[in-house]
Design an enzyme around this catalytic site. Structure first.
Site, PDB file in Angstrom:
ATOM      1  N   VAL A 111     107.834   3.513 -30.345  1.00  0.00           N
ATOM      2  CA  VAL A 111     107.538   3.350 -31.450  1.00  0.00           C
ATOM      3  C   VAL A 111     108.856   2.460 -32.315  1.00  0.00           C
ATOM      4  O   VAL A 111     109.531   3.620 -32.127  1.00  0.00           O
ATOM      5  CB  VAL A 111     106.586   4.257 -32.582  1.00  0.00           C
ATOM      6  CG1 VAL A 111     106.139   3.097 -32.989  1.00  0.00           C
ATOM      7  CG2 VAL A 111     104.724   4.990 -31.364  1.00  0.00           C
ATOM      8  N   ASP A 123      92.957  15.660 -32.295  1.00  0.00           N
ATOM      9  CA  ASP A 123      94.540  15.792 -32.377  1.00  0.00           C
ATOM     10  C   ASP A 123      94.493  15.592 -33.588  1.00  0.00           C
ATOM     11  O   ASP A 123      96.248  14.881 -33.392  1.00  0.00           O
ATOM     12  CB  ASP A 123      95.349  14.594 -31.269  1.00  0.00           C
ATOM     13  CG  ASP A 123      96.523  15.817 -31.007  1.00  0.00           C
ATOM     14  OD1 ASP A 123      96.817  16.702 -31.321  1.00  0.00           O
ATOM     15  OD2 ASP A 123      97.398  14.562 -30.702  1.00  0.00           O
TER      16      ASP A 123
END
Length: 359
Positions: A99, A210
């Site tokens: 990222v 998650d």
């Protein structure tokens, strides 16, 4: 033994050794060639499957452009925004890929989630995230600004979250001190609101699967936003439970029935929320928790303190304001309540979160 016979025996032994070594070398070479051929064949098959999946995803997204109403960025724009994916702009990396922080021409800061070329499940997560989060709008969910699909590159472009993830605060002793209880309570409520939206108020009933501290991002004003919907699943409005043979997520946050039997529902997310609640309150990780006086995990430790009438010992920070103590106790009580009702299907799992929000 006569010298002549001894010499012949040595020659025969030497010949046998040479033959054995030669045979071993030939077998090794032939075996090596077979192994190399197998690996090349396997690699080509995987590459072919990956390319086919990539083409399928491109077509699926292309066919849904109008429905998704999602801006598409060209690769040149993203490369310029991230200085050609410079390492100095790298924010982190997960199973999906790295990222990067970027800045568009108009000055808007963005976060670029770049699918790794070696990612095994990344293609499925990519299409899943595009299809789901593009249709979600809530202040406590991270906002997807668009995506980039060009050549072999596949990227998701998000709003940039200046304070990164929640785990970088609550599990760090130095940074945790600048997160007072009032701010932690604000974060807890924001996560609860986002989760209620996913389960009840959005057009799609979504199970995140998650939810954890690293998947809660904080903006410049420390407002929490749930992120990473790559593993999320959708439910019909009248559907209450799903089953899977492939258990995904993070151990330590998984509900027992999901980790063991692959059963998931809104209860799975609420269980994860409860674990996250304990971590925010205590500043301790559920996985790897250690106490010198017993071998209990964080949940067991919280339950022990509650039963002994010492719940405030669980709290990570001290507060000079006595008005905050009821809020702290309320959060601990809601987690204990979730633990008690976990296997009672008749209980509405969302009720504890509603009580927390209305408190």
């Amino acid at each position: 033994m006569p010298a002549s016979e001894l010499g012949e025996a040595k020659k025969e032994l030497k010949t046998r050794v040479v033959v054995i070594i030669a045979v071993a070398i030939v077998v090794a070479i032939v075996s090596g060639m077979f192994i190399i051929a197998y690996l090349i064949c396997k690699s080509r098959t995987k590459f072919k499957e990956k390319m086919e999946n990539s083409v399928i995803i491109d077509r699926r997204i292309e066919s849904q452009k109008e429905e998704l109403e999602l801006p598409f960025f060209d690769l040149a724009t993203i490369e310029k925004a991230t200085d050609n994916f410079s390492s100095k702009y790298k924010l982190g990396e997960g199973g999906f890929g790295p990222v990067y922080k970027g800045t568009l021409i108009d000055g808007q800061e963005i976060a670029v989630k770049r699918l790794s070329q070696s990612s095994g499940q990344g293609l499925n997560e990519f299409i899943n995230e595009v299809q789901l989060i593009a249709k979600l709008q809530h202040r406590n969910l991270v906002r997807l600004l668009g995506c980039c699909i060009e050549a072999e590159e596949k990227m998701l472009i998000y709003e940039y979250m200046a304070n990164k993830s929640l785990d970088s605060f609550i599990f760090d002793q130095a940074r945790g001190k600048i997160l007072p209880w009032s701010r932690r309570f604000h974060i807890i409520n924001g996560i609860a609101r986002g989760l209620l939206y996913l389960h009840e108020d959005s057009r799609l009933r979504i199970i995140h699967r998650d939810l954890k501290a690293s998947n809660v991002l904080l903006d410049s004003e420390m407002n929490p936003k749930i992120s990473d919907f790559g593993l999320a699943r959708t439910f019909e409005k009248n559907q209450t439970e799903g089953n899977t043979n492939r258990v995904v997520g993070t151990y330590g946050y998984m509900a027992p029935e999901y980790a063991i039997d692959g059963l998931f529902s809104i209860k799975s997310d609420v269980f994860s929320f409860g674990i996250l609640l304990l971590e925010i309150i205590s500043g301790k990780k559920n996985r790897g928790f250690y106490h010198p006086n017993h071998s209990l995990n964080l949940i067991g430790h919280a339950w022990k303190l509650w039963r002994e009438g010492r719940p405030l010992e669980l709290i990570d920070m001290c507060s000079d304001d006595p008005c905050t103590l009821p809020e702290m106790l309320r959060c601990i009580h809601e987690k204990i309540h979730l633990m008690q009702i976990h296997h009672r299907a008749s209980i509405n799992y969302l009720q504890p979160m509603r009580c927390l929000l209305h408190y």
